[in-house]
Design an enzyme around this catalytic site. Structure first.
Site, PDB file in Angstrom:
ATOM      1  N   GLY A  13       1.008  -1.257   0.043  1.00 45.51           N
ATOM      2  CA  GLY A  13      -0.163  -0.139   0.176  1.00 45.51           C
ATOM      3  C   GLY A  13       0.812   1.332  -0.021  1.00 45.51           C
ATOM      4  O   GLY A  13       0.553   2.083   0.512  1.00 45.51           O
ATOM      5  N   ALA A  14       1.846   1.151  -0.732  1.00 40.61           N
ATOM      6  CA  ALA A  14       2.971   2.300  -0.731  1.00 40.61           C
ATOM      7  C   ALA A  14       2.953   3.114  -1.581  1.00 40.61           C
ATOM      8  O   ALA A  14       4.032   4.184  -1.769  1.00 40.61           O
ATOM      9  CB  ALA A  14       4.468   1.549  -0.441  1.00 40.61           C
ATOM     10  N   ARG A  16       0.984   5.711  -1.825  1.00 39.42           N
ATOM     11  CA  ARG A  16       0.855   7.160  -1.491  1.00 39.42           C
ATOM     12  C   ARG A  16       0.837   6.907   0.205  1.00 39.42           C
ATOM     13  O   ARG A  16       0.871   5.899   0.804  1.00 39.42           O
ATOM     14  CB  ARG A  16      -0.335   7.697  -1.891  1.00 39.42           C
ATOM     15  CG  ARG A  16      -1.629   6.780  -1.301  1.00 39.42           C
ATOM     16  CD  ARG A  16      -2.769   7.519  -1.722  1.00 39.42           C
ATOM     17  NE  ARG A  16      -3.992   7.103  -0.717  1.00 39.42           N
ATOM     18  CZ  ARG A  16      -5.021   6.477  -1.363  1.00 39.42           C
ATOM     19  NH1 ARG A  16      -5.249   6.367  -2.521  1.00 39.42           N
ATOM     20  NH2 ARG A  16      -6.127   5.984  -0.450  1.00 39.42           N
ATOM     21  N   ASP A  61      -2.781  -6.912  -4.960  1.00 36.29           N
ATOM     22  CA  ASP A  61      -3.771  -6.931  -3.908  1.00 36.29           C
ATOM     23  C   ASP A  61      -3.438  -7.824  -2.924  1.00 36.29           C
ATOM     24  O   ASP A  61      -3.496  -9.083  -3.039  1.00 36.29           O
ATOM     25  CB  ASP A  61      -5.221  -7.325  -4.711  1.00 36.29           C
ATOM     26  CG  ASP A  61      -6.207  -7.254  -3.659  1.00 36.29           C
ATOM     27  OD1 ASP A  61      -6.167  -7.149  -2.468  1.00 36.29           O
ATOM     28  OD2 ASP A  61      -7.315  -7.520  -4.094  1.00 36.29           O
ATOM     29  N   VAL A  62      -3.087  -7.209  -1.592  1.00 39.27           N
ATOM     30  CA  VAL A  62      -2.645  -8.094  -0.605  1.00 39.27           C
ATOM     31  C   VAL A  62      -3.539  -8.965  -0.101  1.00 39.27           C
ATOM     32  O   VAL A  62      -3.218 -10.159   0.691  1.00 39.27           O
ATOM     33  CB  VAL A  62      -2.124  -7.260   0.705  1.00 39.27           C
ATOM     34  CG1 VAL A  62      -0.834  -6.471  -0.001  1.00 39.27           C
ATOM     35  CG2 VAL A  62      -3.049  -6.367   1.209  1.00 39.27           C
ATOM     36  N   SER A 140      -3.438   0.538  14.770  1.00 39.16           N
ATOM     37  CA  SER A 140      -4.118   1.877  14.861  1.00 39.16           C
ATOM     38  C   SER A 140      -4.355   2.156  16.387  1.00 39.16           C
ATOM     39  O   SER A 140      -4.779   1.251  16.958  1.00 39.16           O
ATOM     40  CB  SER A 140      -5.132   1.978  13.843  1.00 39.16           C
ATOM     41  OG  SER A 140      -5.931   3.360  14.108  1.00 39.16           O
ATOM     42  N   TYR A 152     -12.661  -1.983  11.500  1.00 37.73           N
ATOM     43  CA  TYR A 152     -11.326  -1.340  11.309  1.00 37.73           C
ATOM     44  C   TYR A 152     -10.751  -1.942  12.872  1.00 37.73           C
ATOM     45  O   TYR A 152      -9.665  -2.088  12.841  1.00 37.73           O
ATOM     46  CB  TYR A 152     -11.436  -0.073  10.802  1.00 37.73           C
ATOM     47  CG  TYR A 152     -10.171   0.703  10.806  1.00 37.73           C
ATOM     48  CD1 TYR A 152      -9.367   0.709   9.745  1.00 37.73           C
ATOM     49  CD2 TYR A 152      -9.508   1.610  11.824  1.00 37.73           C
ATOM     50  CE1 TYR A 152      -8.121   1.078   9.596  1.00 37.73           C
ATOM     51  CE2 TYR A 152      -8.444   2.111  11.649  1.00 37.73           C
ATOM     52  CZ  TYR A 152      -7.567   2.057  10.382  1.00 37.73           C
ATOM     53  OH  TYR A 152      -6.453   2.678  10.280  1.00 37.73           O
ATOM     54  N   LYS A 156      -7.519  -3.943  13.506  1.00 44.88           N
ATOM     55  CA  LYS A 156      -6.341  -3.265  14.191  1.00 44.88           C
ATOM     56  C   LYS A 156      -5.948  -3.882  15.292  1.00 44.88           C
ATOM     57  O   LYS A 156      -4.687  -3.990  15.685  1.00 44.88           O
ATOM     58  CB  LYS A 156      -6.459  -1.752  13.996  1.00 44.88           C
ATOM     59  CG  LYS A 156      -6.590  -1.132  12.804  1.00 44.88           C
ATOM     60  CD  LYS A 156      -5.281  -1.620  11.903  1.00 44.88           C
ATOM     61  CE  LYS A 156      -5.012  -0.520  10.569  1.00 44.88           C
ATOM     62  NZ  LYS A 156      -4.220  -1.112   9.713  1.00 44.88           N
TER      63      LYS A 156
END
Ligand code: NAP
Length: 251
Positions: A13-14, A16, A61-62, A140, A152, A156
């Site tokens: 996801g790098a 941005r 796509d991970v 997070s 989420y 996390k």
């Protein structure tokens, strides 16, 4: 600094945000970097801008096992080895529980949890052979609970349990596994949160800065600096930990 000279780093996801900032920091410290993201064009563009001696952009796509295996194989073929994996790819699908759809739940679980699982499984094959490796997972502050983020938040906190377990299993093979739990970081993800709250990005940043003990928001560089430490050999006695990088504000 060249703590990462001769090392090969994957950041997912790098293209941005935090991932791009982290990839840049590793490049600045001498690493060869693979930028993984959904879109190969954006990944390649970010990779080209890192200023690394060697950097590649790879579509991945991970949450797709075949794509993950192909991407990790390609990185090792093109860059020669794999020393560091940063599981950063992430999405949000926020909603209050009564409005959250099964798709919102599945998508978030698949990218954060299944993605980290698939990437780590593919990476550890190379790391255990080399008896060397560093895996860093992005958790997070929302792991501690955040209204509208049941999916989420669960993912996390799951990342933190996953981190501790991998640390136990992979430690004997010379692999350290840690997590960073960022607070409010200025990226498109938090700009999207502002839009959902019907606020300007700047307004949400200001509110978060005012509520933060250090009176500012975070930037990708704040996470990158912690990542570069946790994945370095200076941190080789640190494993299974989650480091909150949040200016002291837990949600
Ligand atoms: P971001 O700006 O939205 O960037 C996320 C990147 O991940 C995007 O390039 C996105 O690609 C990519 N991505 C999404 N799904 C993917 C998948 N299935 N496979 C591969 N790549 C995928 O987010 P960010 O703010 O930098 O967040 C990075 C990480 O930090 C996430 O894990 C996030 O949960 C965590 N985090 C962020 C904050 C914050 O305040 N920003 C706080 C705590 C934790 P597309 O552009 O193509 O969608």
């Amino acid at each position: 600094m060249s703590r990462y000279a001769g090392r090969v780093v994957i950041v997912t996801g790098a293209a941005r945000g935090i991932g791009a900032g982290t990839a840049k920091r590793f490049a600045e410290e001498g690493a060869s970097v693979a930028v993984l993201d959904l879109d190969e064009g954006s990944a390649a563009e970010t990779a080209a801008g890192l200023g690394a001696e060697r950097a590649i952009g790879v579509a991945c796509d991970v949450s797709d096992a075949a794509a993950v295996d192909a991407a990790v194989t390609r990185v090792v073929e093109e860059l020669g080895r794999l020393d560091v994996l940063v599981n950063n790819a992430g999405i949000t699908r926020d909603n209050l529980l009564f409005k959250m759809t099964e798709d919102d739940w599945d998508l978030v679980m698949n990218v954060h949890l299944k993605g980290a699982f698939l990437m780590s499984k593919a990476a550890q094959k190379h790391m255990t052979q080399a008896k060397y490796g560093k895996i860093l997972n992005l958790s997070s502050v929302s792991a501690l609970g955040n209204r509208g983020q049941a999916n989420y938040s669960a993912a996390k906190m799951g990342v933190q349990g996953f981190t501790r377990t991998l640390a136990l299993e992979l430690g004997p093979f010379g692999i350290n596994v840690n997590a960073i739990a960022p607070g409010f970081i200025v990226t498109e993800m938090t700009d999207a949160t502002a839009a959902r709250l019907k606020m300007e990005p700047e307004q949400l940043r200001q509110l978060n800065a005012e509520a933060n003990p250090v009176r500012r928001v975070g930037y990708p560089e704040d996470i990158a600096a912690a990542a570069a430490f946790l994945c370095s050999d200076e941190a080789s006695y640190i494993t299974g930990q989650t480091l909150y990088v949040d200016g002291g504000a837990k949600v």
